[in-house]
Write a protein that holds these residues in place. Structure first.
Motif, short mmCIF file in Angstrom:
data_model
loop_
_atom_site.label_atom_id
_atom_site.label_comp_id
_atom_site.label_asym_id
_atom_site.label_seq_id
_atom_site.Cartn_x
_atom_site.Cartn_y
_atom_site.Cartn_z
N GLU A 145 0.70 -1.20 0.01
CA GLU A 145 -0.14 0.06 0.01
C GLU A 145 0.88 1.36 0.09
OE1 GLU A 145 -3.79 -0.21 2.58
OE2 GLU A 145 -2.32 -1.79 3.56
N THR A 146 0.25 2.48 -0.61
CA THR A 146 0.87 3.64 -0.40
C THR A 146 0.93 4.40 0.81
OG1 THR A 146 -0.95 4.65 -1.90
CG2 THR A 146 1.24 3.92 -2.92
N ILE A 147 1.30 3.88 1.99
CA ILE A 147 0.81 4.22 3.18
C ILE A 147 1.67 5.54 3.48
CG2 ILE A 147 1.37 3.86 5.63
CD1 ILE A 147 1.79 0.85 5.22
N ILE A 148 2.51 6.13 3.10
CA ILE A 148 3.20 7.13 3.28
C ILE A 148 3.34 8.04 1.86
CG2 ILE A 148 5.31 8.69 4.12
CD1 ILE A 148 5.66 6.92 6.36
N PHE A 149 4.34 7.44 1.23
CA PHE A 149 4.79 8.12 -0.09
C PHE A 149 3.83 7.68 -1.44
CE2 PHE A 149 8.51 7.90 2.51
CZ PHE A 149 8.83 9.19 2.55
N PRO A 150 3.36 8.56 -2.19
CA PRO A 150 2.80 8.24 -3.41
C PRO A 150 3.43 7.43 -4.57
CG PRO A 150 3.33 10.42 -3.47
CD PRO A 150 3.84 9.97 -2.35
N ASP A 151 4.81 7.38 -4.48
CA ASP A 151 5.60 6.53 -5.34
C ASP A 151 6.67 5.83 -4.84
OD1 ASP A 151 6.82 8.97 -4.39
OD2 ASP A 151 7.34 9.82 -6.47
N PRO A 152 6.47 4.88 -3.54
CA PRO A 152 7.55 4.40 -3.21
C PRO A 152 8.36 3.56 -4.20
CG PRO A 152 5.50 3.32 -2.65
CD PRO A 152 5.20 4.37 -3.14
N ASP A 153 9.66 3.25 -4.11
CA ASP A 153 10.34 2.57 -5.23
C ASP A 153 11.72 1.59 -4.59
OD1 ASP A 153 11.91 1.74 -7.40
OD2 ASP A 153 12.04 3.74 -8.26
N VAL A 154 11.55 0.59 -4.14
CA VAL A 154 12.45 -0.15 -3.60
C VAL A 154 13.83 -0.39 -4.77
CG1 VAL A 154 11.37 -1.48 -2.05
CG2 VAL A 154 11.82 -2.46 -4.00
N GLY A 155 13.27 -0.36 -6.01
CA GLY A 155 14.43 -0.24 -7.09
C GLY A 155 15.33 0.67 -6.98
N MET A 181 14.14 8.75 0.48
CA MET A 181 13.97 10.24 0.23
C MET A 181 15.13 11.07 -0.33
SD MET A 181 11.45 11.84 3.18
CE MET A 181 12.48 11.27 4.68
N VAL A 182 16.17 10.05 -0.63
CA VAL A 182 17.48 10.57 -1.46
C VAL A 182 16.93 11.58 -2.54
CG1 VAL A 182 17.68 8.39 -2.97
CG2 VAL A 182 19.69 9.83 -2.25
N ARG A 183 17.83 12.50 -2.86
CA ARG A 183 17.86 13.59 -3.73
C ARG A 183 18.99 14.35 -3.92
NH1 ARG A 183 13.40 16.15 -3.78
NH2 ARG A 183 12.06 14.69 -2.21
N VAL A 184 19.04 15.09 -4.98
CA VAL A 184 20.16 16.21 -5.17
C VAL A 184 19.42 17.44 -4.88
CG1 VAL A 184 21.46 17.24 -7.01
CG2 VAL A 184 21.49 14.75 -7.02
N GLY A 185 20.02 18.10 -3.97
CA GLY A 185 19.76 19.67 -3.71
C GLY A 185 20.79 20.17 -2.53
N ASP A 186 20.30 21.25 -1.88
CA ASP A 186 21.02 21.92 -0.99
C ASP A 186 21.18 21.00 0.20
OD1 ASP A 186 22.11 23.52 1.00
OD2 ASP A 186 21.22 25.34 -0.25
N PRO A 187 22.41 20.70 0.50
CA PRO A 187 22.68 19.81 1.83
C PRO A 187 22.33 20.09 3.13
CG PRO A 187 24.75 20.54 0.97
CD PRO A 187 23.66 21.12 -0.05
N VAL A 188 21.96 21.60 3.10
CA VAL A 188 21.71 22.11 4.56
C VAL A 188 20.31 21.48 4.73
CG1 VAL A 188 20.26 23.95 3.83
CG2 VAL A 188 21.65 23.99 5.82
N GLN A 189 19.52 21.00 3.97
CA GLN A 189 18.30 20.14 4.08
C GLN A 189 18.51 18.91 5.03
OE1 GLN A 189 16.36 18.06 0.61
NE2 GLN A 189 17.70 19.48 -0.22
N ASP A 190 19.58 18.18 4.77
CA ASP A 190 19.78 17.05 5.41
C ASP A 190 20.23 17.51 6.96
OD1 ASP A 190 19.47 15.24 3.81
OD2 ASP A 190 21.60 14.65 3.41
N LEU A 191 20.98 18.75 6.98
CA LEU A 191 21.46 19.02 8.57
C LEU A 191 19.97 19.52 9.18
CD1 LEU A 191 23.49 20.14 10.59
CD2 LEU A 191 23.28 22.55 9.30
N ALA A 192 19.07 20.17 8.48
CA ALA A 192 18.22 20.72 9.04
C ALA A 192 17.17 19.40 9.35
CB ALA A 192 17.26 21.56 8.07
N TRP A 193 17.06 18.55 8.67
CA TRP A 193 16.27 17.37 9.03
C TRP A 193 17.03 16.64 10.09
CZ3 TRP A 193 11.79 15.52 6.80
CH2 TRP A 193 11.46 13.96 7.20
#
Length: 358
Positions: free
Chosen positions: A75-85, A254-266
């Motif tokens: 089921e899509t419990i949290i994310f609309p597009d889960p992808d174990v691949g 939730m991996v992505r390319v972006g401003d890494p301060v978002q990881d610090l903030a998380w």
């Protein structure tokens, strides 16, 4: 936090796995056993997990290997597009780097085997800080460590996150994570994703705090973006420790390319949620925001000047996820329909306070 798959027939799964693993290893199934198979509680809502030991019996000796099987959620419990691949691909791409990740052994995209696509990785021995109970209240960090040892755990886990940010993401080929159809910059792409997540995942009228935060995020975008690989779910509870050292970085959905301060903030915002959001004091010895931000800047070479913005983004994302968890808990009747958990929880409380400060 999460629930085991109570509908799974573990004996049937054991036999199916044994046969499938024999095929991957090109050995007779009679020489293999799958032991200690379990679907543990607390392995998350975003994917299903099985733990087991693979036992190979030969003429001279018996070998045992701990394995983890991560399955695409039914089921899509949290994310609309889960992808174990995607998670499997990222782990394999990180394998030659200095970021400690479990070794991926196999991937199966045929859902007829176990009912969903899945990948198999080596089980890493060690201890994981817990969300439930919160690590600042109970568990091995709270009960077994000295203040100095807690500080070591924090900084060793923190350094593992910094290693992600120091990677040459272009040279490693992580540009495939960019999604230019969503917008011209990584942040605009991320905001588009969460605008659509919000519209898909929950009634806006029930979540005015999230709606207000999304408006703030759209209207107050930083003028510049730093670009790096971002872990996405950067926190102690997604790491394995052995002798106080971080030996594995987990959960890359939730991996992505972006401003890494978002990881610090998380990292800091999630810790804030599991303390301030639950009215819990932080454990003595655990470093806080004032020590962590300058240490991150020194370790990575990036600036944290837009931390306040990305803290709101982190708490908005977390609040959306908690809303989805609350809705699912109602669906499976863990809580009743009148319960306010979907919009009144550790993340939404902390988001409200963060919005008051910007």
């Amino acid at each position: 936090m999460g629930f085991a798959d109570e509908d799974r027939d573990l004996e049937q799964t054991r036999e199916t796995l044994r046969t499938w693993l024999a095929g991957q290893l090109s050995v007779p199934a009679e020489g293999l056993k799958v032991e200690e198979l379990e679907a543990p509680l607390g392995t998350g809502f975003s994917s299903d997990t099985l733990l087991c030991e693979l036992v190979q019996t030969g003429p001279q000796r018996e070998t045992r290997e701990g394995l983890v099987v991560r399955l695409q959620p039914e089921e899509t419990i949290i994310f609309p597009d889960p992808d174990v691949g995607l998670q499997r691909k990222v782990l394999q791409m990180l394998a030659p780097t200095d970021v400690p990740v479990p070794r991926v052994r196999w991937y199966e995209d045929d859902s007829s085997v176990l009912g969903a696509a899945f990948y198999v990785m080596d089980r890493v021995d060690g201890e994981i800080p817990t969300d439930n109970p919160p690590l600042h209240e109970d568990g091995w960090i709270a009960e077994e460590l000295t203040e100095a040892q807690r500080e070591q755990v924090w900084w060793n886990g923190f350094e593992a996150m910094c290693k992600v940010h120091r990677l040459d993401w272009k040279a490693l080929g992580f540009d495939f994570l960019l999604d230019p159809e969503r917008g011209p910059t990584p942040l605009s792409q991320q905001l588009d994703y969460y605008e659509k997540f919000f519209a898909w995942g929950m009634p806006a009228e029930r979540h005015p705090d999230i709606a207000a935060a999304m408006k703030y995020l759209q209207e107050n975008r930083p003028a510049e973006e730093q670009i790096a690989l971002c872990w996405g779910d950067s926190r102690l509870a997604n790491q394995i420790f052995s002798n106080l050292q971080c030996v594995a970085v987990l959960d890359w959905e939730m991996v992505r390319v972006g401003d890494p301060v978002q990881d610090l903030a998380w990292w800091l915002a999630s810790d804030r949620c599991f303390t301030e959001g639950l009215d819990l004091p932080r454990l003595p010895g655990m470093p806080g925001k004032d020590e962590s931000i300058p240490r991150w800047e020194k370790a990575t070479g990036f600036s944290a000047k837009d931390f306040a913005y990305y803290e709101v983004l982190a708490l908005t994302r977390f609040s959306m996820q908690m809303a989805r968890v609350g809705q699912y808990m109602k669906k499976i009747e863990i809580i009743d329909e009148e319960n306010e958990f979907d919009y009144e929880n550790l993340a939404s409380v902390t988001l409200r306070r963060a919005m008051e400060a910007v």
